[in-house]
Design an enzyme around this catalytic site. Structure first.
Site, PDB file in Angstrom:
ATOM      1  N   ARG A 142      42.880 -24.193   1.551  1.00 49.89           N
ATOM      2  CA  ARG A 142      42.336 -23.169   0.938  1.00 49.89           C
ATOM      3  C   ARG A 142      41.998 -23.330  -0.267  1.00 49.89           C
ATOM      4  O   ARG A 142      42.557 -24.732  -1.388  1.00 49.89           O
ATOM      5  CB  ARG A 142      42.538 -22.168   0.986  1.00 49.89           C
ATOM      6  CG  ARG A 142      44.028 -21.980   1.032  1.00 49.89           C
ATOM      7  CD  ARG A 142      45.205 -22.090  -0.661  1.00 49.89           C
ATOM      8  NE  ARG A 142      44.542 -21.493  -1.474  1.00 49.89           N
ATOM      9  CZ  ARG A 142      45.015 -21.113  -2.410  1.00 49.89           C
ATOM     10  NH1 ARG A 142      45.805 -22.990  -2.738  1.00 49.89           N
ATOM     11  NH2 ARG A 142      45.626 -20.909  -3.181  1.00 49.89           N
ATOM     12  N   GLY A 143      41.220 -23.528  -1.195  1.00 47.40           N
ATOM     13  CA  GLY A 143      40.618 -23.268  -2.697  1.00 47.40           C
ATOM     14  C   GLY A 143      39.806 -24.513  -2.500  1.00 47.40           C
ATOM     15  O   GLY A 143      39.644 -25.074  -1.868  1.00 47.40           O
ATOM     16  N   ALA A 144      38.547 -23.492  -3.294  1.00 48.31           N
ATOM     17  CA  ALA A 144      37.690 -24.304  -3.714  1.00 48.31           C
ATOM     18  C   ALA A 144      37.109 -26.209  -3.683  1.00 48.31           C
ATOM     19  O   ALA A 144      37.163 -26.192  -2.795  1.00 48.31           O
ATOM     20  CB  ALA A 144      36.573 -23.733  -4.930  1.00 48.31           C
TER      21      ALA A 144
ATOM     22  N   ARG B 264      33.684 -21.547   5.794  1.00 51.59           N
ATOM     23  CA  ARG B 264      33.777 -20.361   5.000  1.00 51.59           C
ATOM     24  C   ARG B 264      32.766 -20.341   3.896  1.00 51.59           C
ATOM     25  O   ARG B 264      32.070 -21.172   3.380  1.00 51.59           O
ATOM     26  CB  ARG B 264      34.822 -21.430   3.724  1.00 51.59           C
ATOM     27  CG  ARG B 264      36.488 -21.495   4.115  1.00 51.59           C
ATOM     28  CD  ARG B 264      37.034 -19.651   4.784  1.00 51.59           C
ATOM     29  NE  ARG B 264      37.209 -19.227   3.198  1.00 51.59           N
ATOM     30  CZ  ARG B 264      38.567 -19.630   2.632  1.00 51.59           C
ATOM     31  NH1 ARG B 264      39.696 -20.206   2.396  1.00 51.59           N
ATOM     32  NH2 ARG B 264      38.343 -18.393   1.383  1.00 51.59           N
TER      33      ARG B 264
ATOM     34  N   GLN C 165      49.949 -15.335  -3.026  1.00 48.63           N
ATOM     35  CA  GLN C 165      49.922 -16.927  -4.152  1.00 48.63           C
ATOM     36  C   GLN C 165      50.449 -16.947  -5.368  1.00 48.63           C
ATOM     37  O   GLN C 165      50.887 -18.346  -5.595  1.00 48.63           O
ATOM     38  CB  GLN C 165      48.511 -17.190  -4.664  1.00 48.63           C
ATOM     39  CG  GLN C 165      47.000 -17.114  -3.694  1.00 48.63           C
ATOM     40  CD  GLN C 165      46.595 -15.047  -3.308  1.00 48.63           C
ATOM     41  OE1 GLN C 165      47.237 -14.690  -4.166  1.00 48.63           O
ATOM     42  NE2 GLN C 165      45.401 -15.395  -2.930  1.00 48.63           N
TER      43      GLN C 165
ATOM     44  N   ASP D 109      37.041 -17.761 -10.741  1.00 49.52           N
ATOM     45  CA  ASP D 109      36.378 -18.143  -9.205  1.00 49.52           C
ATOM     46  C   ASP D 109      34.661 -18.484  -9.857  1.00 49.52           C
ATOM     47  O   ASP D 109      34.431 -18.741  -9.165  1.00 49.52           O
ATOM     48  CB  ASP D 109      36.572 -16.852  -8.594  1.00 49.52           C
ATOM     49  CG  ASP D 109      37.183 -17.372  -7.790  1.00 49.52           C
ATOM     50  OD1 ASP D 109      38.634 -16.621  -8.119  1.00 49.52           O
ATOM     51  OD2 ASP D 109      37.616 -17.841  -6.470  1.00 49.52           O
TER      52      ASP D 109
ATOM     53  N   ASN E   9      37.817 -13.628 -11.021  1.00 51.91           N
ATOM     54  CA  ASN E   9      39.255 -14.072 -11.000  1.00 51.91           C
ATOM     55  C   ASN E   9      40.078 -12.964 -10.140  1.00 51.91           C
ATOM     56  O   ASN E   9      39.602 -12.297 -10.334  1.00 51.91           O
ATOM     57  CB  ASN E   9      39.606 -14.614 -12.014  1.00 51.91           C
ATOM     58  CG  ASN E   9      40.323 -15.596 -11.632  1.00 51.91           C
ATOM     59  OD1 ASN E   9      41.381 -16.267 -10.978  1.00 51.91           O
ATOM     60  ND2 ASN E   9      41.856 -15.740 -12.177  1.00 51.91           N
ATOM     61  N   LYS E  10      40.837 -13.018  -9.447  1.00 54.63           N
ATOM     62  CA  LYS E  10      41.728 -13.548  -8.584  1.00 54.63           C
ATOM     63  C   LYS E  10      41.829 -11.741  -9.061  1.00 54.63           C
ATOM     64  O   LYS E  10      42.395 -11.402 -10.438  1.00 54.63           O
ATOM     65  CB  LYS E  10      43.037 -13.540  -8.251  1.00 54.63           C
ATOM     66  CG  LYS E  10      43.869 -13.049  -7.474  1.00 54.63           C
ATOM     67  CD  LYS E  10      43.649 -13.188  -6.269  1.00 54.63           C
ATOM     68  CE  LYS E  10      43.055 -14.685  -6.026  1.00 54.63           C
ATOM     69  NZ  LYS E  10      42.525 -14.458  -4.660  1.00 54.63           N
TER      70      LYS E  10
END
Lengths: 358, 358
Positions: free
Chosen positions: A51-53, A94, A199, A240, A250-251
Site C-alpha cells: 500500500r502507499g501510492a 485501486r 498506521q 495525498d 492528507n490523513k
C-alpha cells in the site's frame, strides 16, 4: 530501509517474481510475499499486501513486466493484447491511485515501442526497475532536502505512515528523519497513533524500531499536549494531494496538528514529491474527501497473548460512526513543502515556479 | 438515566446492599453489580466497576453506611473504631479522588455525632442517600443551565465520558445534552472516540444509544475536520480540575479541540460542579499531569465475533509509548463554564464571585 539489519525495498523484482514486504502482517510479523505472475501481483495490490501510492506504482510497473515475461506466443499483436489485458486487471485494483496509472502507462509505452517480443520483454524488466529506482531516488532527494531543516537533538512529530513502506524506499515524511539519523544526528520521533487505521503505531513505529531511531507512540489526542509543553520542535507529514494554492490533503488529523503547531509557533512541514500537486485543484475546496467504512473505527485488529490475530469490536453494537479518511490543511498553516527539487513555500507563485522545473 | 427504557442511577443502596452498573463490562454487556458489604464496595471502586469522581463519592458514602449497618456489637467506641477502619479501606481505593474523601468525611461526621448505634445506623442510611440525591441534583442543575445555551437542531461535539455513568445521574457535559433531548430539542452528538481509553466510543456512545439521542462516534483526529466543515455548532466537555484563573484540566485531547474550536469560532463550554475549582491552583501550571501506563495505548480491549472479551496488542513489541492522561486548556480558549449555579466566564473575577456563593 533497514529491517533486521538488512537493506530492503518495499517491492522488487527478481527473475519473473515480484517480492513485497507483506504489510497485512505488520507490525506483528515480517514476511516477504512472493508473487509468481501479474494476477497474483494485482491481487496483492487489491488486498493491501502492498500500500502507499508510490509503492503501488512500482508494483504495477513490475506487474506489467511479469505479464510481458509470462507471454508464451510469437505474434506481437497477441503480445500487445496480452499486455493490455494485464493493464486492465492491474489498473482495476485501486481505482483512485494516480501513481499506479502513471507507472503502468510509462512501462506499457516503453514495451510497445518495440517490434520484437524479446526486446519488449527486455525493456519491460529494464524500465520497471528503472521506474522503481527513480521512485526511490525521488524519496531520497526529499530526505536530503528535508534533512537540512533538522537540527541535532530535535524532537519531531509525524502523523500516519509516510514511510519507506508506503514508497519503494526512504518514504516521504520519514525520509528526512531517516537521512538525519544516517548522518548521525540525534532525533527523537513522536509517532501519532493515527486512528482509525493506526498506521502510525503499526507501520511508522515499526520502521523506526527497525532503523533504531528513538521514538514513542502517542495518542493523537496527546500531540497538542506535547506541542504546548515545548517537547516538539518540528512537525513533518506526508500528503495525498496538494492544490495549486498550497492547501494539502492528507490523513485525517493532519489539519488539527497543523492548527496547533501554528498556535505554538512550531514549524509544520509537508514532504511530498512534485507529482503530488494536482493542477486541476485550485484550492483545497476542489479536493474531494473520501468517507471510509465505519467499521474502521468500531473494530480493531491485533494479536492476542498467543500471537493469534484477532478482530474485536470496541464500541456499542448500536452506535454508528462517521469516518472521513482525509482532511485539508489550508496553506496558511504550512511552513514549507519538502520536494525532491527542494523546499518551497506553500504559495501559488512558488508552486508554479517549481512545477515549471518538474 | 434511561437504560433499556428504565430509569437508573449509576449507584444506589437498598437494604444493606449497594448496587452499581458494572462499567467494566460496558458497552458490551449491561449488568448490575450487587455489593454485600463495604469490603466488596471498596473493591468495586478499586477495580473500576464504578468510576468517575462524583459516582465514586456516592459509592464511598454508601460504603460507610454499609459498614454502619454491618456492625454487630453494642459498644459505641467499638462502633466508632469499626467505622474508622471502613473509612481507611474505602479511602485507600483511589487515593487521588477528592470527591471520595469529601463524601466519606461528610457521612462519618453525621454518623459519629450520635451517641446511640441505632440512631447512627439510621443516619448513615439517610445521609448517604441524601448525598447521592444532592450529587445527582447538582448535575441536573448543570443540565438545566447548559440546556439554555443549546438551540434546536444543533450539532454538539463532546470528548471522553462526562456522562451519567461518571456521576450518580445526568452527568456533567452530557447533562445539558440530556436535558435538551428531554425538552424535545433535536440534537446530534459527535462523540470523540477518546483514545487511549476510548471512554467516548464505549461509555458516551452507549449512554446516548440508551437515551435514543442521535450521535456518531468519530476518531479524535476527525473532530477538527467536522469543526472546519461547519458541522459542529457547539462543544461541551467536562473537567477534572479548574484553576482559579479559568484554566481547565481535562482528559487528554481537550486542549486540541479547544484550540481548533476557537480557530473556527465555535463556542467551547466546560460543564462542571463548583467543587471542581481548586483554590490552591492559581493557574493551569499548578495542576500536575498524570502520566499513565503505556499499555493503555499499546493494547485494546473488546469482544470478538463470539462475544468473548479479548485484549490485543496493536503496536510493535519493541515500541514504547508516552501516555499523558490529561491536558490543560488555557482559559482564553473557553467560552464559558457551566456550573450548578449558572454559566460563568472563565475569569478570575467571575470564579471568585461564584465561589463566594458556593
Amino acid at each position: 530501509m533497514l529491517i533486521k539489519n538488512k537493506n530492503y525495498r518495499t517491492v522488487w523484482m527478481q527473475d519473473s517474481f515480484v517480492y513485497m514486504i507483506n504489510q497485512q502482517l505488520l507490525p506483528h510479523k515480517f514476511e516477504i510475499y512472493k508473487s509468481k505472475n501479474y494476477i497474483q501481483t494485482a491481487n496483492a495490490i487489491k488486498t493491501m499486501i502492498v500500500r502507499g501510492a508510490p509503492a503501488i506504482g512500482a508494483t504495477g510497473a513490475f506487474g506489467i513486466a511479469q505479464a510481458a515475461l509470462g507471454f508464451k506466443g510469437t505474434n506481437f499483436e497477441d503480445f500487445k493484447e496480452h499486455i493490455e489485458k494485464a493493464e486492465k486487471i492491474l489498473k482495476s485494483t485501486r481505482p483512485t491511485a494516480h501513481d499506479l496509472f502513471y507507472a503502468i502507462d510509462f512501462i506499457k509505452e516503453k514495451i510497445l515501442k518495440n517490434s520484437k517480443i524479446k526486446n519488449a520483454k527486455d525493456d519491460a524488466v529494464k524500465y520497471s526497475n528503472e521506474y522503481a529506482d527513480w521512485s526511490a531516488g525521488l524519496c531520497r532527494n526529499i530526505g536530503e532536502h528535508g534533512n537540512r531543516l533538522i537540527k541535532n537533538n530535535q524532537n519531531i512529530l509525524t502523523h500516519c505512515n509516510a514511510g519507506a513502506l508506503a514508497c519503494v524506499d526512504f518514504g516521504t515524511a520519514l525520509s528526512p528523519i531517516r537521512i538525519a539519523h544516517y548522518s548521525k544526528k540525534n532525533v527523537f520521533v513522536y509517532v501519532d497513533e493515527t486512528r482509525p487505521r493506526n498506521q502510525g503505531s503499526s507501520l511508522t513505529a515499526w520502521e523506526l524500531t527497525q532503523e533504531k531511531i528513538n521514538h514513542s507512540i502517542i495518542a493523537d489526542n496527546a500531540a497538542g499536549f506535547f506541542m504546548k509543553s515545548k517537547k516538539i520542535d518540528f512537525v513533518i507529514v506526508g500528503a495525498d494531494r496538494i492544490a495549486m494554492n498550497g492547501d494539502v490533503a492528507n490523513k485525517i488529523g493532519t489539519y488539527s496538528k497543523a492548527v496547533i503547531a501554528k498556535e505554538n509557533s512550531i514549524p509544520f512541514y509537508v514532504a511530498a514529491p512534485l507529482s503530488t500537486f494536482d493542477i486541476d485543484a485550485k484550492s483545497g475546496n476542489d479536493i474531494p474527501i473520501e468517507e471510509r467504512h465505519e467499521d474502521e473505527l468500531l473494530y480493531m485488529h491485533g494479536i492476542d497473548e498467543n500471537k493469534i490475530m484477532r478482530k474485536i469490536r470496541i464500541a456499542p453494537q448500536e452506535s454508528p460512526a462517521k469516518n472521513p479518511a482525509f482532511d485539508v490543511t489550508p496553506a496558511k498553516y504550512i511552513t514549507g513543502i519538502i520536494t525532491e527539487k527542494g523546499v518551497m513555500k506553500p504559495t501559488k507563485e512558488e508552486i508554479e515556479r517549481f512545477a515549471a522545473n518538474k
